[in-house]
Design an enzyme around this catalytic site. Structure first.
Site, short mmCIF file in Angstrom:
data_model
loop_
_atom_site.label_atom_id
_atom_site.label_comp_id
_atom_site.label_asym_id
_atom_site.label_seq_id
_atom_site.Cartn_x
_atom_site.Cartn_y
_atom_site.Cartn_z
N ASP A 91 0.87 -1.17 0.00
CA ASP A 91 0.00 0.00 0.00
C ASP A 91 0.91 1.22 0.00
O ASP A 91 2.11 1.11 0.30
CB ASP A 91 -0.90 -0.03 1.23
CG ASP A 91 -1.89 1.11 1.25
OD1 ASP A 91 -2.30 1.55 0.17
OD2 ASP A 91 -2.23 1.59 2.35
N LYS A 92 0.38 2.39 -0.32
CA LYS A 92 1.24 3.58 -0.39
C LYS A 92 1.15 4.43 0.87
O LYS A 92 2.08 4.50 1.66
CB LYS A 92 0.88 4.43 -1.62
CG LYS A 92 1.81 5.63 -1.82
CD LYS A 92 1.36 6.51 -2.94
CE LYS A 92 0.15 7.35 -2.55
NZ LYS A 92 0.46 8.35 -1.50
N THR A 93 0.00 5.07 1.06
CA THR A 93 -0.14 6.04 2.15
C THR A 93 -0.04 5.35 3.50
O THR A 93 -0.78 4.42 3.79
CB THR A 93 -1.49 6.78 2.04
OG1 THR A 93 -1.61 7.33 0.73
CG2 THR A 93 -1.57 7.87 3.08
N PHE B 177 -14.07 18.68 -5.30
CA PHE B 177 -13.11 17.99 -6.15
C PHE B 177 -13.76 16.81 -6.87
O PHE B 177 -14.52 16.04 -6.28
CB PHE B 177 -11.94 17.49 -5.32
CG PHE B 177 -11.00 16.62 -6.08
CD1 PHE B 177 -10.08 17.17 -6.96
CD2 PHE B 177 -11.04 15.24 -5.94
CE1 PHE B 177 -9.21 16.37 -7.68
CE2 PHE B 177 -10.17 14.43 -6.65
CZ PHE B 177 -9.26 15.00 -7.53
N ARG C 72 4.83 17.19 -5.36
CA ARG C 72 3.44 17.27 -5.83
C ARG C 72 3.12 18.73 -6.10
O ARG C 72 3.34 19.60 -5.25
CB ARG C 72 2.49 16.72 -4.77
CG ARG C 72 2.69 15.25 -4.49
CD ARG C 72 1.71 14.73 -3.47
NE ARG C 72 0.34 14.84 -3.94
CZ ARG C 72 -0.71 14.48 -3.21
NH1 ARG C 72 -0.54 14.00 -2.01
NH2 ARG C 72 -1.92 14.60 -3.70
N ASP D 184 -4.89 5.53 -3.97
CA ASP D 184 -4.55 6.92 -4.26
C ASP D 184 -4.51 7.17 -5.76
O ASP D 184 -4.62 6.27 -6.58
CB ASP D 184 -3.20 7.25 -3.61
CG ASP D 184 -3.11 8.73 -3.25
OD1 ASP D 184 -3.90 9.52 -3.79
OD2 ASP D 184 -2.25 9.09 -2.41
N ALA E 277 -7.77 -0.72 6.89
CA ALA E 277 -8.80 -1.75 6.85
C ALA E 277 -9.17 -2.10 5.42
O ALA E 277 -9.65 -3.20 5.15
CB ALA E 277 -10.05 -1.27 7.60
N ASN E 278 -8.93 -1.16 4.49
CA ASN E 278 -9.21 -1.48 3.09
C ASN E 278 -8.22 -2.48 2.52
O ASN E 278 -8.39 -2.97 1.41
CB ASN E 278 -9.19 -0.19 2.26
CG ASN E 278 -7.83 0.49 2.27
OD1 ASN E 278 -7.12 0.46 3.28
ND2 ASN E 278 -7.46 1.08 1.18
N ASP E 279 -7.17 -2.79 3.26
CA ASP E 279 -6.20 -3.79 2.83
C ASP E 279 -6.52 -5.18 3.36
O ASP E 279 -5.78 -6.13 3.07
CB ASP E 279 -4.79 -3.41 3.28
CG ASP E 279 -4.35 -2.06 2.72
OD1 ASP E 279 -4.62 -1.81 1.53
OD2 ASP E 279 -3.75 -1.27 3.47
#
Length: 1284
Positions: A512-514, A634, A690, A756, A887-889
């Site tokens: 995962d990144k973040t 956004f 960024r 992301d 938790a999304n992982d």
């Protein structure tokens, strides 16, 4: 192009439907073949008679294979007559479920008679149905497919498997998965439903059951029986029984003690994991439901059913169901699903009847996700108009919710079959065949020797326990236990020890990144303002930001809000707002804010006021305040957000925009964009920053307040003035780069799978070294089929993101495509978004294996898609690790061969490993420990196999003359030598670094097989030599069989003594060190143990005392010279075995050359699919047909988003409003990664043609459903606004 890959590649997804078979969930991921069975009393009686005759052995087999029990006691029948169903999933797993029959009032019944009696006519329009609840009949028929089936039957017939309920459709004669209100329901239904009465709720609860995600904690007694009845412990019971019958009490007692400890630890670990999952997942609360006519009551959340109307509390709550928001707004933390704790605004579901007469827009969970409150998410705060309640309609409960599906993926993961385990079973099967041969040999030999039947049975069965060592499973866990202990010392906790061995074979790790690769937050780097069409010097000190439009943009262009007195929102926007030192005020209490005739206010903090009391006329004065009148939130497809603001003393409204530099520049007037825009942008993005762009415009004075609240964003987001660039730094964690390098140096592939933004993920992949500097990244864009005038098939587009040659320069605005020739360079990887992934799986399953094989960056992936990626990587032969913190992982962590969680929350429940250190340094540690444990397991397995065969040979030779080893000789070998050596064998730690060559994972390969065969040839040769040589000695006394079973003899002593050295030799030879384990000299326990065992053996050989010899029933060899010969031969045996293992069997000639030759000639199918794919890709110079475009990746993403929007916009009015919806997304930069694109852009990208913009209807806005800040009904409020 179509790709035809290797035949062994498993294309993921449900298998094809076969004719003549029936299925549930056809075409879906959980598709299962279903078979119906009815009880046959005759077959049932015969089966139980056989069970009794086999003393329960057949029942034990049925316990291991429950579907066999059903087949032997039931007859196959049609589903409408079935009492039991068998289900076979795509992983060849069988599930048996009992069919239940329940009446409308919940009474369980037994149905006797034809099934037609249970079908009744649907409720007609004229009938007074308690279920219609005041809704017209057309809406009732569309409220739920499952409930429609339920209403049409007098008896509810169903079964439950994998926590999912399947109900019988009498009309169609099939079982269907029970669904809530998400299937075939119109959006207008949710606005018409007024709540269920108590009686209606009871009726639905019978169908849907309790609204609870219950995790069953298995009772200890049940776990005990489950452990004891496993094949391994059944064989141990058999072995112990044989040993007790032979009065071999000591070792039998030791095995019992070891088994009790093992069972106790296993039960403790299982219970601990189940309790942790239950405590994390299971919860309930008190909710307020509407009973109709504004009558509200408090009930337990477990009593909720689809169709209930609930009130969302003012101060928030934890959602216990999936519900559709119909009034009011909610600020939600969806980290349980997305992994990002950024507050998300949920808006009410649009009512189609408010915008289009007689329209029927069907509810869809994906299209309307921004209006859904998902189970398990945290409602932080509610906002509503006046005293109106915030209400939502329940549409899914229990395990059918989003959280329930996540838990089901944890409880029922895809089965992971480790090759070492499979091969070990095959080896045990070979040992069993050898044991059967020995059994026959013993029976024949002892029958010829006229032994008693009891002696024949005991001796024969004893030989079986020798050939198949009962201590083998316990021995194999030793290395794992020690590895687990070492991991714990490094703050890495393992709840699934069997996963440690699997870690040793990992060749792909997904991150995962973040929060995993990068820090949670961002740092403000610089601001680059523009003046007169030119960039000025960058501003590093934020206190020096000039007063003017660029500062106003930073102060207002965001979606921040105050929650419990704390400013909350997207971390990027928080950093931007805090950098300028302003403050935000939301007037009035939150619960009445929509009643206030005042916008959100931003103003400089007091220190700024004092410091800047004097300002230039062209800038604002320090005492000015600015009101945020309207937000255009956004949108991932538009890559920007905007706000409409007004200064307190201003005469007109102003619009400020923030977003991707390319997108914002395309909306600006060309003359305001600096000529060196791309050059400056590239300068920052090449360093991984960024970058966001800021722009603004003044709106016409004639634009009134009410018109501002209804205007389309496309009507005002044009003709902007470019203000400058906002530069931020997304820092990697300090250990990320070194760990990625360490893994890649070890030939372990790394990949990023994140929710992301794609371009942000590409930048991080470059920065952390996941992608080489000279490696091309190809973006794979898969477009779904479109249906406008003619049918257009799904398409794939391959775009370079960083090709530095043949880049297009100049000022042309035409979209231009250039075919790039990759030449001899094939060094590239793929990047895929979640939307493209969905299309690839559905329409390009033949190409997907190639994409997965070369994919490195996977962005905007949902939790389900993350798990799917892991499974696809496994399908092509990889051993996959996953490291994440959210938790999304959970699904991906559970699906991976080895999941490593950096969080102690939900993710740790699904993950075998949890690291207390919040960085990825734990990954190589786990892999090194896994490799050490795997090599230890290999060594111990070979040691135990050779031990059993060595002892088997000794006993067979002694049986020939009616002799045998004595009980204490057996005890010395089994307990003093074997047990102590295999325990200390596993104490050796892992090697200090990862090497490129992974350890062997297959026992059925040339190296291990040759090792066992050649070593046993040596051991057998030595024993045979002593067997015959001792008989030729002048002092030899031949053994005479006796009734007392006194085995004391010279032959017994010679065979026993020479074999004792062989057990030590085998332990030393198989205890390998570098490159996966430390040298044995780092293991003092093992070395000390070897020295003690060797000393004991020398003592017994050279100078045993009479008491010791009497204790062992050992005949002392009378010749000292012969005793020394035994020592000399043992030394020769050691050096011969060591040379064979280290210099012959471990040589490249055996492990590589010969093994590769055998793979090509005999076992070509054994080659991993990913290796075959890589070879095919290397040989296919025309694939992929990658291109580059002058328009840039932002436009490529926009084309993809447009394709998906048009796919769902045919009949859904809500898609027209999607531009203004409060989407669950945080602002991401597309321009921050120009170094990844490597392209020059024109100074200006064309502004969208206004004549092609969609015109909205000028309608009265719903105060609870819009995105207005604040909300106003009409122009009559205009005169009430002061200073605006």
């Amino acid at each position: 192009m179509k790709y035809t890959g290797n035949q062994d590649i498993v294309l993921h997804g449900p298998p094809p439907l076969l004719p003549g078979k029936e299925y549930v969930n056809p075409g879906e991921e959980d598709q299962m073949e279903i078979q119906g069975y009815r009880i046959n009393r005759v077959k049932q009686t015969i089966t139980w008679i056989v069970i009794v005759l086999t003393v329960g052995l057949l029942r034990l087999v049925f316990y291991w294979m429950p579907h066999w029990m059903v087949m032997c006691t039931h007859d196959r029948c049609s589903l409408n007559l079935a009492e039991v169903v068998l289900l076979l999933d795509q992983y060849e797993q069988w599930f048996a479920s009992q069919i239940e029959n329940v009446t409308m009032d919940g009474t369980r019944v037994m149905v006797i008679g034809p099934p037609q009696v249970m079908y009744r006519k649907p409720v007609s329009e004229s009938e007074d149905s308690p279920l219609s609840n005041g809704i017209n009949q057309n809406e009732v028929l569309h409220e739920s497919a499952s409930f429609k089936i339920y209403r049409e039957s007098s008896i509810n017939r169903y079964f439950i498997t994998k926590k999912v309920k399947y109900i019988w459709d009498y009309k169609n004669g099939s079982f269907h998965k029970l669904v809530g209100l998400e299937d075939g329901v119109s959006c207008s239904y949710f606005h018409q439903v007024k709540g269920l009465s108590y009686e209606e709720q009871i009726i639905r609860r019978i169908l849907y059951g309790i609204n609870s995600i219950r995790i069953h904690v298995t009772p200890i007694i049940a776990l005990l029986f489950r452990q004891v009845l496993s094949p391994f412990y059944i064989f141990q019971v058999f072995s112990v029984s044989v040993w007790f019958s032979e009065e071999y009490y000591y070792y039998a007692g030791c095995i019992i003690v070891i088994s009790v400890i093992s069972i106790t630890l296993s039960i403790y670990q299982t219970r601990k994991m189940q309790r942790a999952l239950r405590n994390t997942i299971q919860s309930s609360s008190i909710v307020t439901v509407c009973r109709g006519n504004d009558d509200y009551a408090d009930i337990s959340s477990e009593d909720l059913v689809p169709g209930d109307v609930i009130e969302i509390p003012r101060n928030g709550c934890i959602m216990q169901c999936d519900a559709v928001l119909v009034t009011g707004n909610c600020i939600v933390n969806e980290s349980m699903l997305t992994g990002e704790s950024v507050p998300v605004t949920k808006t009410p579901l649009p009512n189609p009847k408010m915008t289009r007469d007689d329209s029927t827009v069907h509810f869809n969970t994906k299209d309307h996700a921004r209006h859904i409150l998902f189970c398990g998410t945290h409602i932080i705060q509610t906002r509503y108009y006046g005293g109106q309640r915030v209400r939502a309609v329940v549409f899914r409960t229990g395990f059918t919710t989003a959280k329930g599906e996540l838990v089901r993926s944890i409880l029922y993961p895809k089965p992971v079959d480790f090759k070492f385990n499979r091969d070990s079973y095959k080896f045990i099967g070979v040992l069993a065949v050898i044991a059967i041969c020995g059994f026959v040999y013993t029976v024949v030999l002892m029958h010829l020797g006229e032994e008693t039947v009891s002696d024949i049975i005991l001796r024969s069965l004893d030989l079986v326990t020798i050939a198949i060592p009962p201590a083998l499973p316990a021995a194999l866990t030793v290395g794992i236990v020690f590895a687990q202990s070492r991991l714990k010392k490094q703050l890495i906790y393992c709840i699934s020890p069997r996963s440690i061995n699997v870690c040793g074979s990992i060749n792909v790790v997904c991150f995962d990144k973040t929060g995993t690769l990068t820090e949670e937050g961002l740092d403000m780097k610089a601001i680059v303002p523009t003046l007169k069409n030119k960039f000025e010097t960058e501003i590093l000190d934020m206190s020096r930001v000039p007063k003017g439009p660029i500062q106003v943009a930073m102060a207002t262009c965001h979606s921040l809000t105050i929650i419990d007195g704390v400013l909350s929102g997207d971390p990027l926007e928080l950093i931007m707002f805090d950098a300028i030192g302003w403050q935000l005020e939301e007037p009035g209490p939150e619960e009445t804010r929509f009643d206030m005739i005042c916008p959100t206010i931003v103003r400089p903090k007091l220190p700024d006021v004092l410091q800047n009391a004097v300002a230039n006329d062209s800038y604002m004065t320090a005492t000015e305040e600015i009101g945020i009148v309207r937000q255009f939130t956004f949108s991932s497809s538009l890559q920007r957000m905007s706000v409409i603001v007004r200064k307190m003393d201003g005469k007109m409204f102003e619009l400020y925009t923030k977003g991707a530099p390319e997108m914002v520049a395309s909306l600006c007037r060309p003359e305001t964009v600096p000529s060196n825009f791309q050059e400056i942008l590239m300068g920052y993005t090449q360093h991984g920053y960024r970058v966001l762009a800021l722009a603004y415009r003044s709106l016409p004075e004639k634009l009134k307040y009410a018109k501002v609240q209804r205007i389309q964003r496309e009507q005002v987001e044009k003709g902007l003035e470019f203000l400058g660039l906002l530069v931020m730094e997304n820092r990697l964690k300090p250990t990320t780069g070194s760990v990625i390098k360490q893994l890649r140096d070890a030939n372990i592939r790394t990949a990023m799978v994140t929710g992301d933004n794609m371009l942000t993920a590409l930048s991080v992949a470059r920065e952390c070294g996941m992608v080489d500097p000279d490696e091309s990244i190809i973006l794979v864009q898969a477009y779904p089929p479109q249906e406008v005038d003619i049918r257009q098939d799904a398409q794939i587009e391959y775009l370079y993101t960083n090709h530095t040659e043949n880049t297009v320069t100049g000022s042309s605005n035409k979209f231009k495509e250039t075919k790039l020739n990759m030449g001899n360079s094939r060094h590239y990887c793929f990047a895929v978004t979640g939307k493209s992934w969905e299309v690839l799986r559905q329409h390009f399953p033949d190409i997907l294996p190639r994409i997965v094989c070369k994919g490195t960056v996977f962005a905007r992936m949902s939790p389900d898609q993350k798990a799917q990626l892991i499974e696809h990587l496994q399908d092509i032969g990889n051993y996959v690790g996953m490291c994440g913190d959210g938790a999304n992982d959970c699904g991906a962590l559970k699906a991976a061969h080895a999941g490593i969680s950096l969080s102690e929350a939900e993710a740790s429940v699904a993950s075998p490993f949890t690291s207390k250190s919040p960085n990825i340094s734990c990954v190589p540690t786990v892999i090194r420990e896994g490799r050490a444990a795997l090599v230890t397991s290999f060594g111990i397995f070979k040691y135990m196999a050779c031990y059993s065969l060595t002892q088997f040979v000794s006993v067979l030779m002694l049986y020939w003359v009616g002799n045998n080893l004595t009980d204490f000789e057996f005890l010395y070998i089994d307990l003093i030598l074997l047990t102590s050596l295999f325990i200390t064998f596993g104490w050796t730690g892992p090697y200090h670094k990862l090497v490129k060559e992974p350890p062997l994972v297959s026992l059925i390969s040339l190296g291990p097989i040759l090792s066992l065969v050649l070593h046993m040839f040596i051991m057998t040769g030595v024993q045979v030599f002593y067997y015959f040589n001792v008989q030729q000695q002048s002092w030899f006394v031949e053994y005479v069989d006796n009734a007392d079973d006194d085995y004391t003899s010279h032959l017994n002593a010679a065979v026993f003594l020479c074999s004792t050295y062989q057990y030590i030799i085998l332990a030393l030879v198989f205890s390998k060190g570098k490159p996966y384990r430390k040298t044995i000299f780092s293991n003092p326990l093992f070395l000390g143990n070897v020295m003690v065992c060797l000393a004991l053996c020398i003592w017994l050989t050279v100078y045993p005392t009479e008491p010791v010899a009497e204790f062992f029933l050992l005949e002392i060899l009378p010749n000292m010279r012969y005793r020394c010969i035994i020592l000399g031969v043992a030394g020769i045996n050691f050096f011969l075995s060591l040379f064979l293992e280290m210099f012959v069997l471990d040589s490249k000639f055996i492990t590589k050359t010969c093994q590769d030759f055998l793979d090509r000639v005999c076992c070509s199918s054994n080659k991993q699919s990913y290796l075959t794919l890589e070879e095919e890709i290397r040989n296919d110079s025309n694939w992929p047909p990658a291109t580059t475009s002058e328009a840039g990746l932002a436009q490529a993403f926009q084309r993809l988003d447009s394709a998906f929007r048009s796919l769902h916009s045919q009949d859904d009015t809500d898609s027209l409003l999607s531009i203004e919806s409060s989407e669950s997304a945080s602002l991401r930069s597309t321009g921050s990664l120009r170094k990844l694109m490597g392209q020059s852009y024109s100074n200006h990208v064309p502004v969208p043609e206004t004549d092609k913009l969609v015109k909205y209807q000028d309608v009265k806005l719903d105060m609870n459903g819009g995105n207005i800040n604040p909300a106003y009904e009409a122009e009559v409020h205009q005169e009430k606004i002061t200073k605006l």
